[in-house]
Write a protein that holds these residues in place. Sequence first.
Motif, PDB file in Angstrom:
ATOM      1  N   UNK A 233       0.840  -1.198   0.000  1.00 49.67           N
ATOM      2  CA  UNK A 233       0.000   0.000   0.000  1.00 49.67           C
ATOM      3  C   UNK A 233       0.873   1.246   0.000  1.00 49.67           C
ATOM      4  N   UNK A 234       0.489   2.285  -0.731  1.00 51.06           N
ATOM      5  CA  UNK A 234       1.286   3.515  -0.740  1.00 51.06           C
ATOM      6  C   UNK A 234       1.130   4.265   0.574  1.00 51.06           C
ATOM      7  N   UNK A 235       2.090   5.127   0.923  1.00 47.93           N
ATOM      8  CA  UNK A 235       1.960   5.936   2.135  1.00 47.93           C
ATOM      9  C   UNK A 235       0.717   6.828   2.060  1.00 47.93           C
ATOM     10  N   UNK A 236       0.151   7.119   3.206  1.00 47.08           N
ATOM     11  CA  UNK A 236      -1.009   7.995   3.256  1.00 47.08           C
ATOM     12  C   UNK A 236      -0.618   9.410   2.847  1.00 47.08           C
ATOM     13  N   UNK A 237      -1.536  10.100   2.216  1.00 45.52           N
ATOM     14  CA  UNK A 237      -1.315  11.520   1.933  1.00 45.52           C
ATOM     15  C   UNK A 237      -1.345  12.289   3.257  1.00 45.52           C
ATOM     16  N   UNK A 259       3.357  10.702  14.024  1.00 51.00           N
ATOM     17  CA  UNK A 259       2.247  10.411  13.130  1.00 51.00           C
ATOM     18  C   UNK A 259       2.752   9.464  12.041  1.00 51.00           C
ATOM     19  N   UNK A 260       2.022   8.402  11.825  1.00 50.99           N
ATOM     20  CA  UNK A 260       2.436   7.419  10.831  1.00 50.99           C
ATOM     21  C   UNK A 260       1.727   7.667   9.507  1.00 50.99           C
ATOM     22  N   UNK A 261       2.494   7.612   8.425  1.00 51.89           N
ATOM     23  CA  UNK A 261       1.912   7.685   7.086  1.00 51.89           C
ATOM     24  C   UNK A 261       1.702   6.296   6.510  1.00 51.89           C
ATOM     25  N   UNK A 262       1.969   5.276   7.321  1.00 50.74           N
ATOM     26  CA  UNK A 262       1.689   3.904   6.902  1.00 50.74           C
ATOM     27  C   UNK A 262       0.208   3.620   7.100  1.00 50.74           C
ATOM     28  N   UNK A 263      -0.409   2.993   6.113  1.00 48.26           N
ATOM     29  CA  UNK A 263      -1.833   2.669   6.218  1.00 48.26           C
ATOM     30  C   UNK A 263      -2.051   1.719   7.399  1.00 48.26           C
ATOM     31  N   UNK A 264      -3.026   2.000   8.250  1.00 48.23           N
ATOM     32  CA  UNK A 264      -3.274   1.109   9.389  1.00 48.23           C
ATOM     33  C   UNK A 264      -3.741  -0.264   8.947  1.00 48.23           C
ATOM     34  N   UNK A 265      -3.430  -1.254   9.748  1.00 52.55           N
ATOM     35  CA  UNK A 265      -3.823  -2.641   9.485  1.00 52.55           C
ATOM     36  C   UNK A 265      -4.395  -3.197  10.772  1.00 52.55           C
ATOM     37  N   UNK A 266      -5.684  -3.501  10.767  1.00 50.76           N
ATOM     38  CA  UNK A 266      -6.366  -4.002  11.954  1.00 50.76           C
ATOM     39  C   UNK A 266      -6.905  -5.397  11.659  1.00 50.76           C
ATOM     40  N   UNK A 267      -6.728  -6.303  12.617  1.00 45.68           N
ATOM     41  CA  UNK A 267      -7.147  -7.690  12.425  1.00 45.68           C
ATOM     42  C   UNK A 267      -7.834  -8.199  13.695  1.00 45.68           C
ATOM     43  N   UNK A 268      -9.093  -7.820  13.928  1.00 47.38           N
ATOM     44  CA  UNK A 268      -9.796  -8.272  15.130  1.00 47.38           C
ATOM     45  C   UNK A 268     -10.069  -9.771  15.090  1.00 47.38           C
ATOM     46  N   UNK A 269     -10.112 -10.394  16.258  1.00 47.34           N
ATOM     47  CA  UNK A 269     -10.427 -11.810  16.358  1.00 47.34           C
ATOM     48  C   UNK A 269     -11.914 -12.013  16.120  1.00 47.34           C
ATOM     49  N   UNK A 270     -12.287 -13.223  15.672  1.00 48.02           N
ATOM     50  CA  UNK A 270     -13.696 -13.438  15.337  1.00 48.02           C
ATOM     51  C   UNK A 270     -14.596 -13.499  16.570  1.00 48.02           C
ATOM     52  N   UNK A 271     -14.014 -13.471  17.780  1.00 48.95           N
ATOM     53  CA  UNK A 271     -14.841 -13.396  18.990  1.00 48.95           C
ATOM     54  C   UNK A 271     -15.117 -11.952  19.415  1.00 48.95           C
ATOM     55  N   UNK A 272     -14.626 -10.979  18.644  1.00 51.32           N
ATOM     56  CA  UNK A 272     -14.816  -9.569  19.003  1.00 51.32           C
ATOM     57  C   UNK A 272     -16.289  -9.210  19.014  1.00 51.32           C
ATOM     58  N   UNK A 273     -16.661  -8.360  19.962  1.00 50.93           N
ATOM     59  CA  UNK A 273     -18.054  -7.930  20.088  1.00 50.93           C
ATOM     60  C   UNK A 273     -18.381  -6.847  19.072  1.00 50.93           C
TER      61      UNK A 273
END
Length: 503
Positions: A233-237, A259-273
Amino acid sequence: MLAAAYTVAFDGIEARPVEVQCAVSPGMPAFSIVGLPDKAVSEARERVRAALGAMAIALPSKKITVNLSPADLPKEGSHFDLPIALALLAALEILPREEIAQVVALGELSLDGKLVAVNGALPAAMAAAEQERRLLCPRASGAEAAWVGAAEVIAAASLGAVVRHYTGDAPIEPSQPGEVQDRAAGKDLRDVKGQERAKRALEVAAAGRHHLLMVGPPGSGKSMLAARLPGILPPLTPREALSTSTVHSLAGLLQEGGISRAAPYRAPHHTASMAAVVGGGRQAKPGEVSLAHNGVLFMDEFPEFPRTVLETLRQPIETGEIMVSRANAHVAYPCRFMLVAAANPCKCGHLTDPGRACSRASNCGEDYLGRISGPLLDRFDLRLEVPPVAYTDLDLPPAKEGSAEIAARVAEARGIQRARFEALGVDATTNADIEGELLDEVARPDEAGMELLQKVAQRFGLSARGYHRVMRVARTIADLDGSDGVGKPHVAEAVGYRLIKSA
């Protein structure tokens, strides 16, 4: 004696101005806080009393009243400690009232007078800039708040340092922004053996911010592929980075003020509410969909998520915004994310292997993937079968192309899209954002491509949403090829990602 200081109350990502009024008047000794404070704000009087005592400042034997205005706006959080202390010190004529009235303050006080970092320094600095005031905050929050640039940030280590600053004994230099992280230190796609079609699908999805569903047996590499998506993924503007960092600031996720210009990556577990995924809880905090704003939300074992959680994704996928409604709060958070989901073809995962599939193979697969509703499934731009990798392929040499080469093509395609939309005067950044007349203008295939698209739509009964999503994906494929128009080959590849047997 009456004095006022200023701070903010957070309503979603919006920092609403709050005036902290303090009156010291004759009467029975008391210290009360009014104006709809929560428990943390009400307890501020004890922290302020102890912090002042650590500085050898005794409160007078009078009635002290602190009013948080507007009184009908809920006040939540420990960041009200510092503005309450400032208003009190100004009312006691220890600090100059005029100087205190020129700052927006937030920070939690420890009992010894030190200032503790709090969430939300970045949106508070933006609010201070709008009010044409400076921001006063704890030292640990200064680098984060300084990113706004339009507001001067004074970051102090303690309440005593604040007093010395405003009395002229030891002025504090304005804070400087923290470090910028341009790209996440991700894993390389060169590590993935085989799965060339899956790598191509990842490239197309990244180039146009398209939603992707991968279906395949256990061990075929679905999670491995998704984990390497941030690397292409390209850096965020700057605009995207500020928007994303505002949400992360409220959640307390910014590291060391950078501040990060890297696109966030979130991976919640399937038990998340549901509250964890879409946001909510007692204070209507942002959920995973908002923490993935301008980035990737990866949901492994997609059918295992509760049905109610999956169905709540339908609206934010379309609108890019989630409204968290509770009895005491109605808060909107941005959530323009790229959804990447992975699923097994059936409960045991071996539906496509005749030697290992159970006797209920056919029905089991339909029941398992049937947990994903048709309307939600229709929102995936690309649906991909990920076949198992033969053990003999594991000894093959690494692929010639890695994440760096693919990332370069993705960045070039994103640049083409931004230039196109800027020329048209449209507020969009990727092909996934276009719709209506604009979609027809920029993504309509040529005659041969249009003929193929219409035949596929009629033969397989594509919905209007599916029809338009094929056009968006075809436009992205054309951008990756550097083509001005969308041709039949681009449509054919886009259709191939839309029609798979497992989903």
